[in-house]
Design an enzyme around this catalytic site. Structure first.
Site, mmCIF file in Angstrom:
data_model
loop_
_atom_site.group_PDB
_atom_site.id
_atom_site.type_symbol
_atom_site.label_atom_id
_atom_site.label_comp_id
_atom_site.label_asym_id
_atom_site.label_seq_id
_atom_site.Cartn_x
_atom_site.Cartn_y
_atom_site.Cartn_z
ATOM 1 C CG ASP A 51 -2.072 0.961 1.083
ATOM 2 O OD1 ASP A 51 -3.230 0.510 0.998
ATOM 3 O OD2 ASP A 51 -1.818 2.187 1.056
ATOM 4 C CB ILE A 52 0.827 4.273 -2.161
ATOM 5 C CG1 ILE A 52 1.908 5.164 -2.710
ATOM 6 C CG2 ILE A 52 -0.438 5.063 -1.839
ATOM 7 C CD1 ILE A 52 1.606 5.739 -4.099
ATOM 8 C CG ASN A 103 -12.342 -0.696 3.613
ATOM 9 O OD1 ASN A 103 -12.727 -1.152 4.683
ATOM 10 N ND2 ASN A 103 -11.206 -0.030 3.493
ATOM 11 C CD GLU A 129 -10.119 6.554 0.573
ATOM 12 O OE1 GLU A 129 -8.952 6.489 0.149
ATOM 13 O OE2 GLU A 129 -10.444 7.150 1.615
ATOM 14 C CB VAL A 130 -9.042 1.912 -5.022
ATOM 15 C CG1 VAL A 130 -8.669 1.343 -6.380
ATOM 16 C CG2 VAL A 130 -8.093 3.056 -4.650
ATOM 17 C CG HIS A 177 -8.563 -3.054 -2.446
ATOM 18 N ND1 HIS A 177 -9.449 -2.335 -3.222
ATOM 19 C CD2 HIS A 177 -8.449 -2.387 -1.280
ATOM 20 C CE1 HIS A 177 -9.850 -1.265 -2.543
ATOM 21 N NE2 HIS A 177 -9.268 -1.280 -1.352
ATOM 22 C CG HIS A 195 -6.742 -2.813 3.035
ATOM 23 N ND1 HIS A 195 -5.981 -1.673 2.897
ATOM 24 C CD2 HIS A 195 -7.938 -2.535 2.463
ATOM 25 C CE1 HIS A 195 -6.692 -0.744 2.270
ATOM 26 N NE2 HIS A 195 -7.892 -1.238 1.994
HETATM 27 P P1 5GP Z 1 -9.772 1.422 0.172
HETATM 28 O O1 5GP Z 1 -10.067 2.621 1.011
HETATM 29 O O2 5GP Z 1 -10.385 1.523 -1.211
HETATM 30 O O3 5GP Z 1 -10.093 0.126 0.867
HETATM 31 O O4 5GP Z 1 -8.196 1.389 0.053
HETATM 32 C C1 5GP Z 1 -7.482 1.779 -1.076
HETATM 33 C C2 5GP Z 1 -6.013 1.700 -0.702
HETATM 34 O O5 5GP Z 1 -5.261 1.833 -1.885
HETATM 35 C C3 5GP Z 1 -5.544 2.816 0.260
HETATM 36 O O6 5GP Z 1 -5.013 2.224 1.435
HETATM 37 C C4 5GP Z 1 -4.481 3.562 -0.557
HETATM 38 O O7 5GP Z 1 -3.387 3.976 0.226
HETATM 39 C C5 5GP Z 1 -4.082 2.559 -1.616
HETATM 40 N N1 5GP Z 1 -3.677 3.145 -2.882
HETATM 41 C C6 5GP Z 1 -4.356 4.095 -3.592
HETATM 42 N N2 5GP Z 1 -3.689 4.408 -4.714
HETATM 43 C C7 5GP Z 1 -2.562 3.638 -4.724
HETATM 44 C C8 5GP Z 1 -1.470 3.526 -5.649
HETATM 45 O O8 5GP Z 1 -1.391 4.176 -6.681
HETATM 46 N N3 5GP Z 1 -0.493 2.634 -5.325
HETATM 47 C C9 5GP Z 1 -0.553 1.886 -4.190
HETATM 48 N N4 5GP Z 1 0.466 1.047 -3.972
HETATM 49 N N5 5GP Z 1 -1.564 1.967 -3.313
HETATM 50 C C10 5GP Z 1 -2.559 2.841 -3.567
#
Ligand code: 5GP
Ligand code: ZN
Length: 123
Positions: A37-38, A97, A105-106, A110, A112
């Site tokens: 994760d970034i 999520n 958010e994405v 996925h 985590h």
């Molecule tokens: P969500 O809130 O959708 O469950 O989590 C999305 C996750 O993707 C976040 O923890 C965020 O830091 C990670 N993320 C978003 N964009 C990127 C990216 O371009 N590269 C990587 N490695 N992680 C990302």
């Protein structure tokens, strides 16, 4: 038949899978990709995704049971490889999520995988 498209050109995780955006890769096979994760919240924080563009758990059907099972079965091995300490003192957290209320958010499914010694930034 599923109407899920294989890849979405506007999806950031599809771009990571195809190499258009660089990722710190943890694991890859024909159907699964894992990367750091970034914005990590813990000493170990990586994401496990299907290469197939499934937007979220809300689109998962019986046809995805094998794929999701293989992702879940892979998590413990990758968690250990990435430095999570052994169960029961160590362990890890799996978070998936889903949708706005779920904090997603994405919109590419996925899981985590979060672990390592506490304190963590979140959770
Ligand atoms: P969500 O809130 O959708 O469950 O989590 C999305 C996750 O993707 C976040 O923890 C965020 O830091 C990670 N993320 C978003 N964009 C990127 C990216 O371009 N590269 C990587 N490695 N992680 C990302
Ligand atoms: Zn995608």
């Amino acid at each position: 038949m599923s109407d899920i498209q294989h890849s979405d050109p506007d999806c950031i995780f599809c771009k990571l899978v195809s190499g258009k955006i660089p990722a710190k890769k943890v694991y890859e096979d024909e159907e699964i990709f894992a990367f750091h994760d970034i914005n990590p919240w813990a000493p170990v924080h990586f994401l496990l995704i299907p290469k197939l563009h499934i937007p979220s758990m809300a689109q998962v059907g019986p046809e995805h049971a094998g794929l999701l099972g293989r992702m879940m079965a892979l998590a413990p091995r990758l968690a250990q490889q990435e430095g999570c300490r052994p169960y029961p003192q160590g362990g890890f957290r799996l978070v998936c999520n889903t949708g706005g209320d779920g904090g997603q958010e994405v919109h590419h499914l996925h899981i985590h995988v979060i672990g390592g010694p506490r304190p963590w930034l979140k959770g």
